[in-house]
Write a protein that holds these residues in place. Structure first.
Motif: not given
Length: 132
Positions: A70-73, A78-82, A91-94, A115-128
């Protein structure tokens, strides 16, 4: 808030030099790890610690390999959005599947993404739809 996390994450992830056996420094002051490294993720966002404590009971709900996957996904998205210039992500996550970060690090990083998803009211990975 995200700038602090970005800087902190990069420092904690890439310059973590706590070795189980021996750590040496080269002439440039960078760390050379002679044995396996231990990674620690520190988040300066004060809201994260409280949020994490309120969700702590789910730590062993999933395996380390699940958190790694999941962290890899999450890191890819995250990096795509960055790269696309999302103002919430500065920031970029390697994150590498070939590196053994350990269960605690993987769990905490996964929970930061949640936490990021909850506080920003969004899903980083659509459908997750997995809550935690």
């Amino acid at each position: 808030m995200m700038k602090i996390f970005g800087l902190l994450f990069l420092l904690a992830l890439f310059f973590s030099c706590a070795s189980q056996k021996e750590v040496a420094q080269n002439k440039k002051g960078r760390c050379a790890i002679k044995d396996s490294a231990q990674y620690e993720l520190i988040v300066f966002d004060s809201g994260f610690d409280f949020w994490l404590a309120s969700h702590q009971s789910v730590a062993h709900q999933h395996s380390e390999s699940y958190y790694q996957s999941m962290n890899h996904q999450y890191a890819i998205e995250w990096n795509r959005r960055y790269a696309a210039g999302d103002p919430r992500i500065n920031s970029y996550i390697d994150y590498s599947l070939n590196r053994n970060y350990g269960f605690d690090f993987n769990y905490k990083l996964y929970m930061y993404f949640k936490f990021f998803e909850d506080t920003n009211r969004m899903q980083l990975i659509p459908g997750n739809r997995n809550r935690y």
